[in-house]
Design an enzyme around this catalytic site. Structure first.
Site, PDB file in Angstrom:
ATOM      1  CG  ASP A 150      -2.311  -5.697 -10.036  1.00 24.79           C
ATOM      2  OD1 ASP A 150      -1.124  -5.378 -10.210  1.00 24.79           O
ATOM      3  OD2 ASP A 150      -3.067  -6.038 -10.965  1.00 24.79           O
ATOM      4  CG  ASP A 184       0.742  -1.967 -12.747  1.00 25.54           C
ATOM      5  OD1 ASP A 184       1.432  -2.562 -13.599  1.00 25.54           O
ATOM      6  OD2 ASP A 184      -0.199  -2.506 -12.136  1.00 25.54           O
TER       7      ASP A 184
END
Length: 226
Positions: A150, A184
């Site tokens: 991430d 995401d």
């Protein structure tokens, strides 16, 4: 552009979209893994940072169950989504825009699955050092136990809760706190577009109905027949 895409076979368009999104997702993740140390940040703007973190869980760092279970769950879920998309494409009853929303979700899911399956094997660890791709000593984990990369962090609002507020009074808070990745974003955007733009179509699919009622279009009122 829209008229050009409308003339192309839907299957080829959605397949190309999924591949394109996957390439973008993996290029970003590999760049972060091979240029940044875990926890390092690049401040792009006061409200936006490239902040490298890894998580063993689901989207936005949510954890649920064991890592192997999560990896297998993702694979099964994405397999079903791909089957559904292929089935809808073959029927030719849905717009390219609707199928593109599903493609966003599938691309995002596959992007994070790639991290879970392969990254633990093909990358060295990122703690205190920049990871190496295909390290001679092997990766930091085994198959299906890789951590999802991430990097997007948007601290839009930072402040302190009022002292009179129960439980959190006097504590600092940040909105939006979760760190997420391109995959995401694809999943979230695809879901939001489906729920906002195609609620009736989604409802019919969930109810097991294959087509919209006669005389209707996706999320429109029944058309009057002359």
């Amino acid at each position: 552009m829209a008229s050009f895409l409308s003339r192309l076979p839907q299957g080829k368009v959605v397949a190309a979209l999924i591949v394109l999104l996957l390439v973008v997702d993996q290029v970003i993740k590999i760049w972060v893994k091979t240029t940044m140390v875990l926890g390092q940040s690049h401040v792009v703007a006061p409200w936006f940072q490239i902040h490298f973190v890894e998580n063993p869980g689901m989207a936005f760092g949510i954890e649920l169950g064991s890592k192997l279970f999560l990896s297998l769950f993702r694979i099964v879920a994405m397999g079903f989504c791909i089957y559904l998309l292929a089935k809808l494409v073959r029927k030719r009853e849905h717009t390219l825009a609707f199928l593109s929303c599903l493609s966003l979700i599938i691309a995002g899911g596959i992007g994070n699955i790639i991290d879970s399956i392969f990254y633990g094997v093909i990358f060295s660890g990122s703690h205190g050092q920049i990871a190496q791709l295909f390290p001679s000593g092997g990766g930091y984990e085994t198959w299906f136990h890789g951590r999802v990369v991430d990097m997007f962090y948007f601290p839009l609002i930072e402040g302190v809760f009022p002292s009179w507020l129960p439980f959190w009074g006097g504590e600092e808070f940040v909105f939006f706190h979760p760190v997420f990745n391109f995959a995401d974003s694809c999943i979230s955007i695809g879901l939001i577009l489906l729920l906002v733009c195609y609620p009736r179509t989604v409802s019919l699919l969930l109810d097991g109905k294959k087509t919209l009622p006669e005389g209707t279009t996706e999320d429109s009122e029944p058309t009057k027949r002359e």
